[in-house]
Structure formats: C-alpha cells, structure tokens
Design an enzyme around this catalytic site. Sequence first.
Site, mmCIF file in Angstrom:
data_model
loop_
_atom_site.group_PDB
_atom_site.id
_atom_site.type_symbol
_atom_site.label_atom_id
_atom_site.label_comp_id
_atom_site.label_asym_id
_atom_site.label_seq_id
_atom_site.Cartn_x
_atom_site.Cartn_y
_atom_site.Cartn_z
ATOM 1 N N ASN A 184 7.973 -8.678 33.704
ATOM 2 C CA ASN A 184 8.546 -7.373 33.371
ATOM 3 C C ASN A 184 8.281 -6.298 34.421
ATOM 4 O O ASN A 184 8.647 -5.142 34.230
ATOM 5 C CB ASN A 184 8.041 -6.892 32.003
ATOM 6 C CG ASN A 184 6.568 -6.502 31.999
ATOM 7 O OD1 ASN A 184 5.891 -6.587 33.012
ATOM 8 N ND2 ASN A 184 6.074 -6.082 30.850
ATOM 9 N N LYS A 185 7.670 -6.686 35.554
ATOM 10 C CA LYS A 185 7.336 -5.682 36.564
ATOM 11 C C LYS A 185 8.551 -5.347 37.435
ATOM 12 O O LYS A 185 9.533 -6.079 37.486
ATOM 13 C CB LYS A 185 6.181 -6.181 37.443
ATOM 14 C CG LYS A 185 4.901 -6.449 36.661
ATOM 15 C CD LYS A 185 4.406 -5.218 35.929
ATOM 16 C CE LYS A 185 3.034 -5.403 35.294
ATOM 17 N NZ LYS A 185 3.034 -6.313 34.136
ATOM 18 N N ASN A 186 8.454 -4.217 38.164
ATOM 19 C CA ASN A 186 9.575 -3.770 39.004
ATOM 20 C C ASN A 186 9.918 -4.785 40.082
ATOM 21 O O ASN A 186 11.060 -4.891 40.512
ATOM 22 C CB ASN A 186 9.242 -2.432 39.650
ATOM 23 C CG ASN A 186 9.199 -1.302 38.645
ATOM 24 O OD1 ASN A 186 8.903 -1.508 37.471
ATOM 25 N ND2 ASN A 186 9.471 -0.087 39.086
#
Length: 385
Positions: A184-186
């Site tokens: 879910n990280k950038n």
Amino acid sequence: MADTPFIPFTRPSFDQATIDAVGEVLRSGWVTSGPKLAEFESALSDYFGGRPVRCFANGTATMKIALQVAGIGEGDEVITTPISWVATSNVILGVGAKPVFVDIDPITRNLDLAKVAAVVTSKTRAIMPVYLAGLPVNMDELHSLAKQYKLRVIEDAAQAIGSTWKGHKIGSIGDLVSFSFQANKNLSTVEGGCLVFNNLDEAKLAEKLRLQGVTRQGMDGMDVDVLGGKDNLTDVNAVIGLHQLKQLPQFQTKRAELARHYFATLRQEMKTAGLESLNLELPPENFTETNWHMFQVVLPLNQLHVDRAQVMTELKEMGIGTGVHYPAITGFSLYKKLGYQVSATPIAERIGKSILTLPLFPGLTQVNVEFISKSLVAILKKHAK
C-alpha cells in the site's frame, strides 16, 4: 451499489511494463537477490543523493537492522510514538531494548518533539520518529535534540518516500532512514523496504545482518562473524521497485491532486449539510513536504451518536473501504502486560480511537473523491447529536 465497483482504501498501481519486467526476471532463472537488486539499490542511492542504500525483505527488517547497526540492545531505551503500525515498537522490544512512548502533536499526529526532553534518561540511546501518512517531523528540531542528548536517529519513514524537508528528500539527509515498499506504499515492491546509511561501513554491516551474517571470501570461501537473519530482497521485488521509482513523480502529482480535491469537497459538503460545527481535524494542508500517502480525518465522536466502527460499516455498505491508521500501541494487550498505559498519552489515545483513513491512491478519480466525501458527510449528518 451492487453494480458499482467497490472503492478500497488503497490499491497498488502496476503498469504493463512492470508486469512484463517481472516475467523477464522469472524467465532469466535468477529470481532471488541478484543483478536487479544491485540495480535497484543503485537507483535508490541516486534518488537519495548518493547515500548508501541497502534493500530488505520488508520494512520491519529495515528498522530491526537499523537498531542493530546503531548498537542498540539489552537495557537501552528508544523514544518513539504510540501512533504507528506496531512493528515500530515491536522491533525495539525485539533487540532487547525498551520503547519509551511520547505523546503526539494533535495537528500533525506525529511524535511531539517538545515532549521528548522530559523522558530522556541515561539509558536513552535513540529516537525513532514516525512520519504518519508521509508527513515528516521538524527535522531541524529532531536532529538538534539528537545532538544535544547524543542520540542516534532512526527515522521510521515507512510511509514517506517522496516527502521532503525544506526541499531535501526524506532519506537524503539525516542518520539512519527506514522506508517500506509494502503493497500500500507510494512505491511498492509488493513486500520490501530499504535503509539509507551515513557510510559504507554501516551499509556493509547491514548486508551481513540481512543474510545470516555471511561474508564472502573469494570463490570458495565464506565466513560468519555476526549473527544475522534472512531478510534479503529478491530480484522479482527489485524489478518492480525499479519501475515504481520511475513512476513515483507522477504518482506524487496525482496524490496531491486528489488530496486537494478532498479538502475542497469535504469542506463544501460539510457546509452544505450545516455541519460546520463538526471538526473533522483535516490533516495539515501542506503540499510541499508531504507525499500524501494517506488522507485521514478524525471523527468528532463526542458529537455523534455512533462509533467509528459503525461509520466504517456504513461506508462499506455504500461501497467504500476505509482503514484505521492507527490505534495507540499502548492499548494492545502485549503492551498492557508490559506495564504501559494508554492514558499516559491522552492525545494519542483520543486520536487512536477516532482517526479514519479514506481512500487515496493513484487510480482513484475526482468523481470517487466526491462520492466518498458526500457519503461520509451524509453519515455524519444522520448521526449528529
């Protein structure tokens, strides 16, 4: 809502070129740590201004190894925040040290640096701030404190790739800086993370710690001189990261655009609904320092006939996924058994019970943001006292 696609609170963005690149790695026969990992680490080093970078299997390993590299262990104390994913404090316990929790700033929801000095003792060895939703703490103040009390700084920048401080990328300055590349990280490698170092000696120690402490000695020899684990990143993950790093600027632009739309639509919907007296405690409206990893509101539960769980349930029924980032760590059973009290950090206790993460990811649209905002405000209006 049956024929309307469900909106998750997050979703990774992988283009066809990335998918094709993964296929090439799989066909190459070299799928564990190899040439793509070396290429990814080199690209990250360039991104962080030439500082040494090593990648790991996940963002928990990065923090654990940062603590080990800093020499922190049995009997030491590490100052940190109670509002984070529990890994932040678990790794401190894992090396035999004690987490010392300091309350948060109600605006940034990050560690309140003004309260740090009061908890420093002769056992304090490090400070580990967390950049919630990608927003960094005041780096000048952080490193001034560290210098004053001779502390190592281990930045839990899991959510902060792409964020800046006074024009400098987070990771390009500082001491030991830990990033997560979880789904879910950038920037996602599906699972993974990296650690940014001050010097090659610490980077080389981390290399050994991530792979059983092994040091290669020519073609037919090896040695083990430290106790390491199995925390290496594979080439499959690394090639995903290489493509994500190239796309990071456009991801950043889209996230900022969506965040701006959230501010505008939430404020308009609250005004239209006559709910100006309800304070959603919107995040700091800062479009130069944060990477907009998440967009979070704080529900005014004392003004509602409903709890957060019910708000989340009703949003889910409308086709909207949400998250909680995070409940206060000190409220978990493990930490209660260790003697921690959630009431000792009252701001974190309140925020932890009422913070709500709304959907934000590059694939989201402005129409989605408008629907989410209207839906949330409709629920608030229904349950307002």
